[in-house]
Design an enzyme around this catalytic site. Structure first.
Site, PDB file in Angstrom:
ATOM      1  N   ASN A  49       0.874  -1.177   0.000  1.00  0.00           N
ATOM      2  CA  ASN A  49       0.000   0.000   0.000  1.00  0.00           C
ATOM      3  C   ASN A  49       0.909   1.225   0.000  1.00  0.00           C
ATOM      4  O   ASN A  49       1.501   1.558   1.023  1.00  0.00           O
ATOM      5  CB  ASN A  49      -0.889  -0.012   1.259  1.00  0.00           C
ATOM      6  N   TRP A  50       1.010   1.844  -1.162  1.00  0.00           N
ATOM      7  CA  TRP A  50       1.943   2.969  -1.286  1.00  0.00           C
ATOM      8  C   TRP A  50       1.386   4.281  -0.730  1.00  0.00           C
ATOM      9  O   TRP A  50       2.076   5.296  -0.703  1.00  0.00           O
ATOM     10  CB  TRP A  50       2.358   3.144  -2.746  1.00  0.00           C
ATOM     11  N   LYS A  51       0.137   4.291  -0.335  1.00  0.00           N
ATOM     12  CA  LYS A  51      -0.491   5.508   0.217  1.00  0.00           C
ATOM     13  C   LYS A  51      -0.217   6.696  -0.706  1.00  0.00           C
ATOM     14  O   LYS A  51      -0.116   6.516  -1.918  1.00  0.00           O
ATOM     15  CB  LYS A  51      -0.001   5.769   1.638  1.00  0.00           C
ATOM     16  N   HIS A 102      -9.501   1.112   4.707  1.00  0.00           N
ATOM     17  CA  HIS A 102      -8.231   1.282   5.432  1.00  0.00           C
ATOM     18  C   HIS A 102      -8.478   2.207   6.624  1.00  0.00           C
ATOM     19  O   HIS A 102      -9.307   3.124   6.544  1.00  0.00           O
ATOM     20  CB  HIS A 102      -7.184   1.870   4.483  1.00  0.00           C
ATOM     21  N   GLU A 117      -6.973   4.667   7.658  1.00  0.00           N
ATOM     22  CA  GLU A 117      -6.835   6.102   7.335  1.00  0.00           C
ATOM     23  C   GLU A 117      -8.093   6.624   6.645  1.00  0.00           C
ATOM     24  O   GLU A 117      -8.474   7.785   6.814  1.00  0.00           O
ATOM     25  CB  GLU A 117      -5.578   6.326   6.478  1.00  0.00           C
ATOM     26  N   GLU A 126      -5.579  -5.170  10.395  1.00  0.00           N
ATOM     27  CA  GLU A 126      -4.554  -4.144  10.602  1.00  0.00           C
ATOM     28  C   GLU A 126      -4.840  -3.400  11.908  1.00  0.00           C
ATOM     29  O   GLU A 126      -5.638  -2.451  11.921  1.00  0.00           O
ATOM     30  CB  GLU A 126      -4.572  -3.138   9.446  1.00  0.00           C
ATOM     31  N   GLY A 160       2.245   2.038  10.600  1.00  0.00           N
ATOM     32  CA  GLY A 160       3.183   3.153  10.461  1.00  0.00           C
ATOM     33  C   GLY A 160       3.904   3.522  11.744  1.00  0.00           C
ATOM     34  O   GLY A 160       4.525   4.584  11.822  1.00  0.00           O
ATOM     35  N   SER A 203       3.266  -2.403  10.303  1.00  0.00           N
ATOM     36  CA  SER A 203       4.713  -2.454  10.527  1.00  0.00           C
ATOM     37  C   SER A 203       5.340  -3.802  10.164  1.00  0.00           C
ATOM     38  O   SER A 203       6.259  -4.272  10.838  1.00  0.00           O
ATOM     39  CB  SER A 203       5.058  -2.050  11.967  1.00  0.00           C
ATOM     40  N   GLY A 224       2.744  -1.063   4.208  1.00  0.00           N
ATOM     41  CA  GLY A 224       2.935   0.320   3.789  1.00  0.00           C
ATOM     42  C   GLY A 224       4.405   0.621   3.574  1.00  0.00           C
ATOM     43  O   GLY A 224       4.983   0.344   2.515  1.00  0.00           O
ATOM     44  N   GLY A 225       5.050   1.174   4.607  1.00  0.00           N
ATOM     45  CA  GLY A 225       6.419   1.686   4.504  1.00  0.00           C
ATOM     46  C   GLY A 225       7.412   0.739   3.846  1.00  0.00           C
ATOM     47  O   GLY A 225       8.184   1.147   2.970  1.00  0.00           O
TER      48      GLY A 225
HETATM   49  C1  PEP Z   1      -0.758   0.120   5.855  1.00  0.00           C
HETATM   50  O1  PEP Z   1      -0.687   1.220   5.366  1.00  0.00           O
HETATM   51  O2  PEP Z   1      -1.740  -0.589   5.589  1.00  0.00           O
HETATM   52  C2  PEP Z   1       0.338  -0.346   6.716  1.00  0.00           C
HETATM   53  C3  PEP Z   1       0.208  -1.497   7.302  1.00  0.00           C
HETATM   54  O3  PEP Z   1       1.409   0.486   6.861  1.00  0.00           O
HETATM   55  P1  PEP Z   1       2.843   0.104   7.541  1.00  0.00           P
HETATM   56  O4  PEP Z   1       3.268  -1.208   6.938  1.00  0.00           O
HETATM   57  O5  PEP Z   1       3.740   1.216   7.174  1.00  0.00           O
HETATM   58  O6  PEP Z   1       2.594  -0.039   8.998  1.00  0.00           O
END
Ligand code: PEP
Length: 248
Positions: free
Chosen positions: A9-11, A92, A94, A164, A170, A209, A230-231
């Site tokens: 997930n590149w956001k 999500h 967010e 999640e 994050g 994470s 994500g990251g």
């Molecule tokens: C996400 O954005 O769904 C996520 C899990 O981010 P991260 O891996 O950065 O925690």
């Protein structure tokens, strides 16, 4: 056995040159159409062209539950599938916290995606205070039940669930593999109650994470069928490491 997926997930990240650099460095050794990336909507076309060579499928981070019409700023599911999108992340945390998406909104999107053949990745998860108050199971299963209201499936590949925990997204602080598995088992039971044997085959991803250093431990759990990341999905070498762990 549910299929394993690694989904990036590149956001709202990645410039065009970073995207080109990412795909030029992406060398995946094994692939069964189970490595997916969701870039920003404006980059979907570019990514579909670049990802095809790498064998990665592209999807959206969000979509509208509505048909074409006066919905400024939204993306129609028909437009996403026309471009070649394979899936959409739905609900999500967010989207829930920053854009006020309710379980009802999310359910409409899940239903619309399944109807139109775009695979929804339905995201659910508790906040830190909900976990500390012992409400994790109730919150997660309520989000799941509401998100799946009236959903009927022809087969397991039409739907993916992502657990999640909000406190892990994050933050660098992943759930432990035991914490993830405990919730994934509760999700599995509900999927089995709702969809019977098909529910046993639906993939349940963990997100929060995930990184190359903890992915193998998380994926060793029987009900953790991949990651939503994500990251650690933003750099090619890190995404390749995650995909490799998912292929073992
Ligand atoms: C996400 O954005 O769904 C996520 C899990 O981010 P991260 O891996 O950065 O925690």
């Amino acid at each position: 056995m549910p299929k394993s997926y690694m989904v990036g997930n590149w956001k709202m990240n990645q410039t065009l040159s970073e995207i080109e650099d990412f795909f030029s460095k992406l060398k995946l050794t094994s692939n069964q159409n189970n490595f997916w990336i969701a870039p920003q909507a404006v980059h979907i076309s570019t990514c579909i062209n670049l990802a095809m060579k790498a064998g990665v499928l592209i999807g959206a981070q969000n979509c509208s539950a509505n048909e074409f019409g006066a919905y400024t700023g939204e993306s129609a599911i028909d437009s996403l599938t026309e471009l070649g999108c394979h899936f959409s992340i739905i609900g999500h945390s967010e989207r829930r916290s920053l854009y006020g998406e309710s379980n009802e909104d999310i359910n409409k999107k899940v239903l619309a995606c399944i109807k139109k053949g775009l695979v929804p990745i339905l995201c659910i998860g508790e906040t830190l205070s909900q976990r500390e108050n012992g409400e994790t199971k109730d919150v997660v299963l309520f989000q799941l039940e509401q998100g799946l209201k009236d959903v009927e499936l022809n087969n397991e590949s039409e739907l993916i669930i992502a657990y999640e925990p909000v406190w892990a997204i994050g933050t660098g602080k992943s759930a432990s593999s035991a914490q993830a598995e405990e919730v994934h088992q509760q999700i599995r039971r509900l999927l089995n109650d709702k969809f019977g044997a098909t529910g046993d085959e639906i993939s349940i991803l963990y997100g929060g994470s995930v990184k190359p250093t903890n992915v193998e431990e998380l994926l060793s759990m029987p009900n953790v069928n991949g990651g939503l990341v994500g990251g650690a999905s933003l750099k090619a070498d890190s995404f390749v490491a995650l995909c490799n762990a998912c292929s073992k």
